[in-house]
Design an enzyme around this catalytic site. Structure first.
Site, short mmCIF file in Angstrom:
data_model
loop_
_atom_site.label_atom_id
_atom_site.label_comp_id
_atom_site.label_asym_id
_atom_site.label_seq_id
_atom_site.Cartn_x
_atom_site.Cartn_y
_atom_site.Cartn_z
N SER A 189 13.71 85.99 -48.52
CA SER A 189 13.38 86.82 -49.68
C SER A 189 14.60 87.45 -50.32
O SER A 189 14.47 88.18 -51.30
CB SER A 189 12.37 87.91 -49.27
N THR A 235 10.46 98.08 -53.53
CA THR A 235 10.17 96.72 -53.11
C THR A 235 8.71 96.44 -53.40
O THR A 235 7.92 97.36 -53.56
CB THR A 235 10.51 96.54 -51.61
N GLY A 236 8.38 95.17 -53.49
CA GLY A 236 7.00 94.81 -53.79
C GLY A 236 6.89 94.16 -55.16
O GLY A 236 7.87 93.63 -55.68
N THR A 262 12.39 92.84 -50.65
CA THR A 262 13.71 93.02 -51.26
C THR A 262 14.48 93.97 -50.37
O THR A 262 13.87 94.87 -49.79
CB THR A 262 13.52 93.71 -52.63
N THR A 310 17.54 90.59 -54.22
CA THR A 310 16.32 89.86 -53.86
C THR A 310 16.32 88.46 -54.46
O THR A 310 17.03 88.21 -55.45
CB THR A 310 15.08 90.62 -54.40
N ARG A 367 11.39 84.26 -64.55
CA ARG A 367 10.81 85.57 -64.25
C ARG A 367 11.87 86.49 -63.63
O ARG A 367 12.62 86.09 -62.74
CB ARG A 367 9.62 85.41 -63.30
N1 ASP Z 1 10.50 93.59 -56.02
C1 ASP Z 1 10.83 92.21 -55.93
C2 ASP Z 1 10.41 91.50 -57.18
O1 ASP Z 1 9.40 91.81 -57.77
C3 ASP Z 1 10.25 91.49 -54.78
C4 ASP Z 1 9.89 92.27 -53.57
O2 ASP Z 1 10.48 93.27 -53.22
O3 ASP Z 1 8.95 91.91 -52.90
O4 ASP Z 1 11.09 90.57 -57.55
#
Ligand code: ASP
Length: 341
Positions: A82, A253-254, A202, A220, A230
Site C-alpha cells: 500500500s 489514512t483511509g 497509507t 501511499t 485517481r
Molecule cells: N488515503 C489513501 C488514499 O485514499 C489510501 C489509504 O490510506 O488507505 O489514497
C-alpha cells in the site's frame, strides 16, 4: 468493537503500553502524552518507520529529516502493498504513487500519480526545496524526479502483478457517481473493490524534534485498483497532511475522497487551535465525514494528530486502525485507535 476497558484493565492513570505486535488502548481521558523528541505514524508498519525517524530525532536531528527517513522504510518494503515499491497498481496495472511533506515553517511539497519512482516522499521534498511549486503530478512529476537523479524503475513486483491479475478475474468494478456509495463500501473480500474496508493503508508520520519543531510526511500507493489518474488525500496538503508549528500536526489514512471533501487534516489542526485535544479533534473530523455522508460508516477513514506539546490522539470510522508511537521511553509501541464502529 475493541474493549478498551478490558485492555487497560484497572489502570486509569494513563495508557497501558505494551510491545509491538500487540495493540493497546488510548487513555480514556483523552490521548497519550509523549516527551520531546517523538514521532508517531499510522498502522503497524509505522513501528519500523518510527525507528528510522528516531535514529535522527534522538541525535538532535530535524523533524523534517526524521519523517522523510521514516517514510522511506515502508516505501522500500516489498511486503508492503500500500506504499511505494510493490504497491498494488491501479485498475489498468500501473503503480501510481502519491506523497506529501511539510516542515515547521509551513513549506510543503507533494507529488501525485507519480509512476516509476520508488521514493515519492523524497521527490515531494525536492519539489518543496528545489522548485517554486507545491504539487507536481503524473508525467511532469516523473520528469522532475529523473532530472533530480531519481532512478526510473519498474515498481510492479511479480507478487503485486499476480494480485492485480487475480482481482481482474473477479472484478465487477464499474465506478458510480460519487454522490452514491458506489463501490466504496460494498467489498466482500479482503481487498475487494476500491475503497473497501480492506483496501487501504497509507503511512502518515508526524514528528516533534528536540528543538520543538514539527514536521510531517504522508506517502501511499493509494487505493488498489483505482481508476488511472485517481489522486487521493495523501498528496493534498490540508487533506492527507497538515502541519502548523504553533499548534500541531495531523495526517490521515483511509478513503481519501472522504478526507478531501472535508479538508480533514487541516480541520484537525484548526480544531486543536481552538482548544480541542488531538483525540477530540480527530474524533470531530471523523464525525463531520459521517454527518455529511452517513453511508461512509461502511468505509474506513482514520486521523492521527500530534500537538506542539507532544500530546497524541487518533480516531477512525471503523475499528482496526492502529498507530505507532516512539519517544525516549516508549519505543516500538503500537496503539489501537478508537473508533465509532
Ligand atoms: N488515503 C489513501 C488514499 O485514499 C489510501 C489509504 O490510506 O488507505 O489514497
Amino acid at each position: 468493537m475493541l474493549n478498551r476497558r478490558g485492555l487497560i484493565g484497572a489502570s486509569l492513570a494513563g495508557p497501558a503500553i505494551i510491545g509491538a505486535g500487540a495493540a493497546i488502548a488510548a487513555d480514556e481521558a483523552g490521548g497519550i502524552q509523549l516527551t520531546k523528541p517523538c514521532v508517531i505514524s499510522t498502522w503497524d508498519f509505522g513501528v519500523p518507520a518510527n525507528q528510522a525517524a528516531w535514529a535522527i530525532l534522538s541525535k538532535g536531528g530535524r523533524a523534517l529529516d526524521a519523517v522523510e527517513a521514516g517514510a522511506r522504510i515502508p516505501e522500500q518494503d516489498l511486503k508492503n502493498h500500500s506504499v511505494g515499491r510493490a504497491g498494488y497498481p491501479d485498475r489498468d496495472g500501473h503503480v501510481s504513487l502519491d506523497a506529501s511533506i511539510m516542515d515547521e515553517q509551513g513549506n510543503c511539497g507533494a507529488v501525485a500519480a507519480l509512476e516509476h519512482i520508488a521514493h515519492p516522499i523524497s521527490v515531494a521534498r525536492a519539489v518543496m526545496e528545489k522548485t517554486p511549486h507545491v504539487l507536481l503530478v503524473g508525467p511532469g512529476a516523473l520528469q522532475f524526479a529523473q532530472e533530480q537523479g531519481f532512478p526510473r524503475e519498474e515498481l510492479l513486483t511479480p507478487e503485486s502483478r499476480a494480485a492485480w491479475e487475480a482481482w481482474r478475474k473477479e472484478a465487477k468494478y464499474a465506478p458510480k457517481a460519487n454522490s452514491e456509495i458506489g463501490d466504496y463500501g460494498k467489498t466482500s473480500g479482503q481487498l475487494g473493490t476500491p475503497g473497501g474496508k480492506g483496501n487501504h493503508d497509507t503511512i502518515g508520520m508526524l514528528a516533534l524534534d528536540a528543538h520543538g519543531n514539527l514536521s510531517g510526511a504522508c506517502t501511499t500507493s493509494g487505493m488498489a485498483w483505482k481508476l488511472r489518474g485517481r489522486v487521493g488525500d495523501s498528496p493534498i496538503v490540508g487533506a492527507g497532511l497538515y502541519v502548523d508549528n504553533e499548534v500541531g500536526a495531523a495526517t490521515s489514512t483511509g478513503v481519501g475522497e472522504e478526507v478531501i471533501r472535508n479538508v480533514g487534516s487541516f480541520l484537525v489542526v484548526e480544531l486543536m487551535r481552538q482548544g480541542r485535544s488531538p483525540r477530540d479533534a480527530c474524533k470531530e473530523a471523523v464525525a463531520r465525514i459521517l454527518k455529511k455522508k452517513p453511508w461512509a460508516k461502511d468505509v474506513q477513514v482514520g486521523f492521527l494528530a500530534l500537538s506542539k506539546t507532544g500530546e497524541v490522539g487518533a480516531w477512525s470510522i471503523q475499528k482496526g486502525f492502529s498507530y505507532a508511537l516512539c519517544d525516549a521511553t516508549r519505543q516500538d509501541r503500537l496503539v489501537a485507535g478508537e473508533s465509532f464502529y
